[in-house]
Write a protein that holds these residues in place. Structure first.
Motif, short mmCIF file in Angstrom:
data_model
loop_
_atom_site.label_atom_id
_atom_site.label_comp_id
_atom_site.label_asym_id
_atom_site.label_seq_id
_atom_site.Cartn_x
_atom_site.Cartn_y
_atom_site.Cartn_z
N GLU A 178 -6.52 -2.13 -0.84
CA GLU A 178 -6.25 -3.34 -0.09
C GLU A 178 -4.75 -3.64 -0.08
O GLU A 178 -4.12 -3.71 -1.15
CB GLU A 178 -6.97 -4.49 -0.78
CG GLU A 178 -7.32 -5.64 0.11
CD GLU A 178 -8.14 -6.65 -0.69
OE1 GLU A 178 -9.30 -6.32 -1.05
OE2 GLU A 178 -7.61 -7.73 -0.98
N ASN A 203 0.79 -1.24 0.00
CA ASN A 203 0.00 0.00 0.00
C ASN A 203 0.82 1.29 0.00
O ASN A 203 0.26 2.36 0.18
CB ASN A 203 -0.96 0.04 1.20
CG ASN A 203 -2.34 -0.45 0.79
OD1 ASN A 203 -2.58 -0.66 -0.39
ND2 ASN A 203 -3.22 -0.62 1.76
N THR A 253 -5.62 -0.95 -5.64
CA THR A 253 -6.76 -0.87 -4.71
C THR A 253 -6.24 -0.44 -3.35
O THR A 253 -5.02 -0.41 -3.13
CB THR A 253 -7.48 -2.23 -4.52
OG1 THR A 253 -6.65 -3.07 -3.71
CG2 THR A 253 -7.77 -2.93 -5.83
K K Z 1 -2.70 -1.86 -2.64
#
Ligand code: K
Ligand code: GTP
Ligand code: MG
Length: 448
Positions: A247, A226, A245
């Motif tokens: 996530e 991330n 994303t």
């Molecule tokens: K990510």
């Protein structure tokens, strides 16, 4: 008599024009049967191409004939520049296979014939392969220079110098009884040999750039999950290559894009975020990330202001991560201003944002600078392949032995000079390279 080979030498059909190339002793008879006669050499002639069996007109084409040995392969060569429709090309290839003595070419076979007939040396062949593969200006320039024979001439020149040195040493044995041949001839020769060894070593150091230019620089994005690695890849590539994303653990596979930075080739690699706790798939992604990182010319460590400093994990016995250059990229700079003046122990720190306009310009500029510094190649010809490097290293090693072992009999030292010359002869293909040829020509596409 050799087979006459033919192939579609232009790219995928359909296309405006397609070029079918023929080479070999039956080119003339094939032209007579297909085009009615053999056109004047080296002049484009419009001809109706007919099926010799049915008389059916297949296409109207430009036909070019090159009379051997003044052709690419050194044999009779023809080019049929026809319309690039699938059916046109398929029918022409079909008709050609039906003609006596003709068969489809294998990959690289035209170039192989050019090499076999002494039209090109091996470095020129490799230069041609590189030119076809070149993706950036700097690669194109280097390939054109090599295809033009600059590298081959350098090695031939060195080889001639070695052969001359050996002749001088041997002449000295022959005249050893005569008083008027001064012993200083051999001193001079060994001085020259030492100087050539230094030239070769110098060339090897500079050639790192040549090899890098050919293969492209590897810049690998690494960092915790991330941190914004995939977003950076997409921003720098200017397209949506990687899935992004919120996530953690989105990226598992290694993804790469080829960038042309000011004419220099850079492969930018996105990897899985590094973390301890990870499922099976992600763990494999992390393993691959670390492998790519080890081979990188530069690692971009993606880091949020609160994120961890570069840490590549443990368990790499014998590998020194401090050998790989690392830059910090402070990501998401639109959310929080990154710490000032802190490159957290890395060579450089650059702030980037993927959500504001021009948010990655500074990073792109720095990468372009890095690429041009790392692979600035200048004008002198450089070795471009490992094959060259290996042969040059052996050459320098053998030469060093000949120079250093001054207590050995002159005959043995002269023999080392011959071996050193042979190392260079292998690069250009002047001597016994049968074993290498298949490997080199396999890289070509059919029709080349
Ligand atoms: K990510
Ligand atoms: N505001 C802002 N958000 C960003 C920026 N870059 C990435 N993000 C967000 O951060 C989250 C993670 O981004 P990714 O690009 O997937 O991060 P990653 O490092 O590839 O993550 P993994 O593949 O899971 O390791 C996403 O929700 C992005 O939209 C940025 O420059 N600014
Ligand atoms: Mg990612």
């Amino acid at each position: 008599m050799a087979d006459t080979i033919f192939a579609l030498s232009s790219g995928a059909v359909p296309s405006g024009v397609a070029v079918i190339r023929l080479s070999g002793p039956h080119v003339r008879s094939a032209l007579e049967r297909l085009a009615g006669n053999v056109p004047v050499a080296r002049k484009a002639s419009v001809r109706r191409l007919k099926d010799p069996v049915t008389g059916d007109v297949i296409d109207e084409a430009l036909v070019l004939f090159f009379e051997g040995p003044n052709s690419f392969t050194g044999e009779d060569v023809a080019e049929l520049q026809c319309h690039g429709g699938r059916a046109v090309v398929a029918r022409l290839l079909d008709v050609l296979s039906g003609l006596e003595g003709l068969r489809p070419a294998e990959a690289g076979e035209f170039t192989r014939r050019a090499f076999d007939r002494g039209r090109m040396d091996l470095t020129e062949v490799e230069g041609l392969a590189d030119l076809i593969a070149a993706e950036t200006e700097a690669q194109r320039k280097q390939a054109v220079r090599q295809m033009g024979g600059a590298l081959g001439r350098l090695y031939d020149d060195w080889r001639k110098r070695l052969i001359h040195m050996r002749a001088m040493i041997e002449a000295e044995f022959d005249f050893a009884d005569e008083d008027d041949i001064p012993g200083s001839v051999s001193d001079q020769v060994w001085g020259e040999a030492a100087a050539l060894k230094r030239e070769i070593e110098d060339h090897l150091v500079r050639s790192r750039s040549g090899e890098r230019l050919r293969s492209g620089l590897q810049v690998v994005l690494m960092g915790p999950p991330n941190a914004g690695k995939s977003s950076l890849l997409n921003a720098l590539a200017g397209r949506d290559v990687a899935i992004v994303t919120e996530e953690a653990g989105t990226t598992r596979d290694v993804l790469e894009v080829h960038l042309d930075l000011g004419g220099y080739p850079v492969t930018l690699v996105d990897t899985a975020g590094l973390r301890e706790e990870a499922g099976r798939v992600e763990q494999e992604g992390i393993r691959r990330a670390r492998e790519r990182g080890k081979a990188a010319d530069l690692i971009l460590w993606a880091r949020e202001p609160q994120g961890p400093a570069p840490a590549f994990g443990a368990g790499d016995e014998g590998f020194d991560w401090t050998e790989v250059p690392v830059w910090t990229v402070w990501t998401k700079s639109d959310l929080e201003t990154p710490p000032k003046q802190d490159s957290s122990g890395t060579i450089k720190a650059i702030a980037a944002s993927c959500t504001v306009p021009n948010g990655t310009d500074a990073l792109l500029k720095a990468l372009t600078g890095f690429a041009s510094e790392t692979i600035s190649v200048g004008e002198a010809p450089l070795a471009t392949r490992q094959r060259h490097r290996h042969a040059l290293m052996s050459c320098a090693e053998v030469l060093g032995r000949a120079v250093d072992l001054s207590h050995l009999p002159g005959e043995l030292r002269a023999e080392e000079l011959r071996q050193a010359a042979d190392c260079l002869g292998r690069i250009t293909g002047r001597i016994d390279v049968e074993d290498l040829l298949d490997v080199i020509f396999r890289d070509f596409c059919i029709g080349k």
